[in-house]
Design a protein around this motif. Structure first.
Motif, PDB file in Angstrom:
ATOM      1  N   GLN A 129     133.345  60.107 -84.032  1.00  0.00           N
ATOM      2  CA  GLN A 129     133.636  61.597 -83.401  1.00  0.00           C
ATOM      3  C   GLN A 129     135.119  61.408 -83.000  1.00  0.00           C
ATOM      4  OE1 GLN A 129     131.388  63.370 -84.660  1.00  0.00           O
ATOM      5  NE2 GLN A 129     130.894  64.468 -82.452  1.00  0.00           N
ATOM      6  N   LEU A 130     135.534  60.396 -81.938  1.00  0.00           N
ATOM      7  CA  LEU A 130     136.893  60.186 -81.673  1.00  0.00           C
ATOM      8  C   LEU A 130     137.969  60.336 -82.834  1.00  0.00           C
ATOM      9  CD1 LEU A 130     136.898  57.335 -78.806  1.00  0.00           C
ATOM     10  CD2 LEU A 130     137.939  59.648 -78.561  1.00  0.00           C
ATOM     11  N   HIS A 173     140.950  55.267 -79.231  1.00  0.00           N
ATOM     12  CA  HIS A 173     140.267  54.612 -77.841  1.00  0.00           C
ATOM     13  C   HIS A 173     141.218  53.597 -77.136  1.00  0.00           C
ATOM     14  CE1 HIS A 173     137.943  52.648 -75.049  1.00  0.00           C
ATOM     15  NE2 HIS A 173     137.082  53.701 -75.098  1.00  0.00           N
ATOM     16  N   PHE A 187     127.221  53.685 -72.598  1.00  0.00           N
ATOM     17  CA  PHE A 187     128.158  54.762 -72.687  1.00  0.00           C
ATOM     18  C   PHE A 187     129.476  53.987 -72.699  1.00  0.00           C
ATOM     19  CE2 PHE A 187     124.933  56.224 -69.567  1.00  0.00           C
ATOM     20  CZ  PHE A 187     124.545  57.582 -70.008  1.00  0.00           C
ATOM     21  N   SER A 245     125.901  62.701 -79.832  1.00  0.00           N
ATOM     22  CA  SER A 245     126.542  61.718 -80.662  1.00  0.00           C
ATOM     23  C   SER A 245     127.941  61.205 -80.056  1.00  0.00           C
ATOM     24  CB  SER A 245     126.896  62.164 -82.364  1.00  0.00           C
ATOM     25  OG  SER A 245     127.927  63.114 -82.085  1.00  0.00           O
ATOM     26  N   PHE A 246     128.279  61.558 -79.016  1.00  0.00           N
ATOM     27  CA  PHE A 246     129.375  61.353 -78.513  1.00  0.00           C
ATOM     28  C   PHE A 246     128.969  60.608 -77.129  1.00  0.00           C
ATOM     29  CE2 PHE A 246     133.430  60.795 -76.268  1.00  0.00           C
ATOM     30  CZ  PHE A 246     134.411  60.957 -77.357  1.00  0.00           C
ATOM     31  N   HIS A 247     128.857  59.200 -77.129  1.00  0.00           N
ATOM     32  CA  HIS A 247     128.192  58.307 -76.128  1.00  0.00           C
ATOM     33  C   HIS A 247     129.130  57.989 -75.096  1.00  0.00           C
ATOM     34  CE1 HIS A 247     124.457  58.159 -78.627  1.00  0.00           C
ATOM     35  NE2 HIS A 247     125.241  58.422 -79.616  1.00  0.00           N
ATOM     36  N   SER A 248     129.729  58.848 -74.272  1.00  0.00           N
ATOM     37  CA  SER A 248     130.402  58.571 -73.039  1.00  0.00           C
ATOM     38  C   SER A 248     129.954  59.380 -71.944  1.00  0.00           C
ATOM     39  CB  SER A 248     131.906  59.099 -73.596  1.00  0.00           C
ATOM     40  OG  SER A 248     132.548  57.979 -74.442  1.00  0.00           O
ATOM     41  N   GLU A 252     128.881  55.976 -83.779  1.00  0.00           N
ATOM     42  CA  GLU A 252     128.945  57.341 -83.584  1.00  0.00           C
ATOM     43  C   GLU A 252     130.069  57.854 -82.822  1.00  0.00           C
ATOM     44  OE1 GLU A 252     124.422  58.814 -84.462  1.00  0.00           O
ATOM     45  OE2 GLU A 252     125.050  58.304 -82.575  1.00  0.00           O
ATOM     46  N   THR A 253     130.211  57.309 -81.701  1.00  0.00           N
ATOM     47  CA  THR A 253     131.274  57.766 -80.796  1.00  0.00           C
ATOM     48  C   THR A 253     132.674  57.366 -81.478  1.00  0.00           C
ATOM     49  OG1 THR A 253     129.855  57.185 -78.866  1.00  0.00           O
ATOM     50  CG2 THR A 253     132.136  57.449 -78.496  1.00  0.00           C
ATOM     51  N   THR A 273     133.057  66.768 -73.964  1.00  0.00           N
ATOM     52  CA  THR A 273     132.199  65.781 -75.024  1.00  0.00           C
ATOM     53  C   THR A 273     130.561  65.948 -74.675  1.00  0.00           C
ATOM     54  OG1 THR A 273     132.482  63.935 -73.373  1.00  0.00           O
ATOM     55  CG2 THR A 273     133.850  64.065 -75.501  1.00  0.00           C
TER      56      THR A 273
END
Length: 606
Positions: free
Chosen positions: A412-413, A420, A447, A335-338, A408-409, A331
């Motif tokens: 994406q997921l 999640h 995150f 745009s994947f906020h992790s 956004e996250t 990731t």
């Protein structure tokens, strides 16, 4: 009207009619070449790119109203010249043979009109994944192609490839792209942005529905071009979906299809990193109360998220830990906020659960630490749930940015086929480190964390602990002994709860305590010195939450109408979309709600 005006109108009308005729010729050319009988992955790649360019041409025609109310602001002379050149390379067999070495043998077939019959009216279904899915997602486009061909002459010529030169076929695609780009450049900026966004949206929908790594690889190639909006985020979602398929986490297929789908995608190296416990430095051998802790691995600061596993299900759930670790190790896209996962800790770490029937695994994430910060300054994890009581209150723009990062996250997921299952403000993290602090508006984050129960949409669900504080974020249908299997809409419901907290800048339990239930029960108003609820009646809060979900006029309720005042009407609309999203099929691949809430938040201005 003056004579000059009449001549101009007649001239413009003629140019528009000519352009419409050339446009229909181009559509016919696309259909002819796509129907050419040729097998193999190279031809599929070629045909997929043709389908995309045909879609772009039809989008362009739709935006200018070519077949209904053509825009008078266009340079129709230039439009006609471009369409004439495009039609020539699509329909002229001599040009196809001489310039592109595409030698074709002609055979006539009929393409019936849509109104002939429901069954016979169906246009030829393209053989590539893009064309098939486009027919489902945007049925108006293939139907329009069939109608155009019928209105032209009722039949098309079917070609067979006598010679198919891969490099020359690529040149044909490049020339088609060039002429399409020329046409799109004549649109105003608003329409150009709309078309780019629409194509990106369609490609994202197709990624969500695709179950073949080869199709996803073609889409990633398409995304490398400049005529797709947000290509990096969509390409990243395609890569994550490829990883899921390579891990064997797609739907059932026969052995031949499955082995083909699980071939490693080009440019993607999947490696499971098993970390070495003796390189881990922990402050305490005991597990923190929230099952998350700061530590050091190879002297680098890390966050560990522990997962308890019942020994009776160790084999299955250990595989789930591996899968999540691999997902979060890929990731990189902004745009994947992790946090980025660097690997997992096996069960033989120093911590031993009190329950002998359980074992413990840890997902390890690296922290973003500035090189200018002295090593003696330890970073601090700040969950969003602890920030609501702080003195600093974020601006409306900052709250919108937090909401957008989370949305956004999730997009994406869900695009890549993952759930999640643990979205709540305790799992939205900020990192304070040295001068980067929440109080200074410079903390690293947000995150999204808490992936210990994450799973692919096609995998078996895993029951989560019944913690009352966490139950507040769970969809009513996902609770109790008769709970439904987890699905995308349950993630969206939890996201809506967190966005409600962000909008009102208050913990969910406090918000629900302020909402009167439909019974005459007295509200609990006892507070602790920290601002968190004192004695909480969780049963009552669960009832309030269920009533809130079932109330269709959420935005009109006097007790929660303050969300529009505090965060704006758009923010309220996004929360409503999340809370009321529902899908009866847990395997439903529709991501329209996720895309819409991201678009709403991106467009919102304050």
């Amino acid at each position: 009207m003056s004579a000059g005006g009449l001549e101009y109108a007649a001239g413009a009308g003629g140019l528009i009619s000519l352009s419409l005729m050339l446009f229909r010729g181009c559509i016919q050319g696309f259909e002819i070449i796509q129907l050419a009988a040729h097998a193999g992955s190279e031809a599929d790649n070629f045909r997929c790119k043709l389908e995309v360019e045909q879609y772009r041409l039809m989008q362009w025609a739709e935006r200018i109203g070519l077949e209904e109310q053509p825009s008078e602001r266009l340079n129709w002379t230039l439009v006609g010249d471009i369409l004439k050149q495009l039609e020539a390379i699509l329909l002229d067999t001599q040009i196809l043979k001489k310039k592109y070495r595409l030698d074709l043998v002609v055979d006539n077939i009929n393409v019936l009109a849509p109104e002939t019959s429901a069954l016979a009216a169906a246009p030829p279904v393209p053989k590539t994944g893009f064309g098939k899915m486009l027919s489902k997602l945007r049925p108006e486009f293939p139907l329009a192609s069939s109608r155009i061909i019928h209105e032209s002459n009722g039949s098309v010529e079917k070609f067979k490839w006598a010679v198919f030169d891969r490099s020359k076929a690529a040149n044909l695609i490049n020339d088609i792209v060039h002429f399409n780009n020329c046409l799109h450049s004549l649109l105003d900026n608003v329409n150009q942005d709309f078309v780019k966004s629409a194509l990106g949206s369609v490609l994202r929908d197709i990624i969500s529905r695709s179950n073949a790594t080869s199709e996803l690889e073609i889409i990633k190639q398409l995304l490398s071009s400049s005529h797709v909006a947000a290509p990096a985020a969509v390409a990243s979602a395609a890569s994550l979906k490829q990883i899921r398929l390579v891990l064997g986490l797609g739907p059932s297929h026969n052995s031949i299809e499955q082995s083909a789908q699980r071939a490693p995608p080009e440019g993607i190296k999947i490696k499971l990193i098993r970390l070495k416990p003796h390189l881990l430095q922990r402050e305490s051998p005991q597990l923190p109360p929230n099952e998350r802790e700061l530590a050091h691995y190879k002297s680098r600061p890390v966050v560990i998220e522990w997962k308890f596993i019942d020994r009776a299900h160790e084999e299955e759930l250990k595989t789930r830990v591996d899968q999540v670790a691999i997902l979060l190790a890929h990731t990189y896209e902004p745009s994947f906020h992790s946090l980025h996962c660097i690997g997992f800790l096996p069960k033989d770490v120093s911590y031993k659960p009190d329950d002998e029937d359980s074992i413990c695994y840890g997902l390890v994430f690296e922290l973003t630490v500035s090189s200018s910060i002295p090593a003696r300054i330890a970073p601090v994890i700040r969950p969003l749930s602890t920030l609501f009581a702080d003195a600093r209150k974020p601006s409306l723009n900052e709250r919108r940015d937090i909401a957008l990062a989370l949305a956004e996250t999730i997009l994406q997921l869900h695009t890549s086929g993952w759930l999640h299952k643990g979205i709540r403000s305790d799992n939205v993290l900020y990192i304070d480190n040295g001068d980067s602090k929440w109080e200074y508006c410079s903390a690293h984050g947000p995150f999204l964390a808490g992936y210990e129960y994450a799973r692919p949409t096609t995998a078996h669900t895993e029951a989560m602990p019944t913690n009352p504080d966490q139950e507040m974020y769970r969809h009513p249908k996902g609770q109790g002994l008769t709970r439904a299997n987890f699905r995308r809409s349950f993630d969206l419901f939890a996201l809506g709860c967190v966005l409600l907290e962000i909008g009102l800048w208050s913990n969910l339990s406090e918000i629900l305590q302020r909402v009167p239930s439909e019974s005459t029960e007295q509200q609990h108003k006892t507070k602790t010195s920290t601002g968190r609820p004192g004695k909480v009646d969780w049963v009552r809060l669960h009832t309030v939450k269920t009533q809130l979900l079932q109330n269709d006029d959420f935005e009109k309720r006097s007790d929660l109408a303050g969300i529009a005042f505090h965060a704006g009407k758009t923010f309220q609309d996004v929360i409503v979309q999340c809370l009321y999203a529902d899908d009866e099929d847990p395997l439903d691949e529709d991501i329209s709600v996720q895309k819409e809430i991201v678009d709403l938040l991106r467009r919102s201005t304050f």
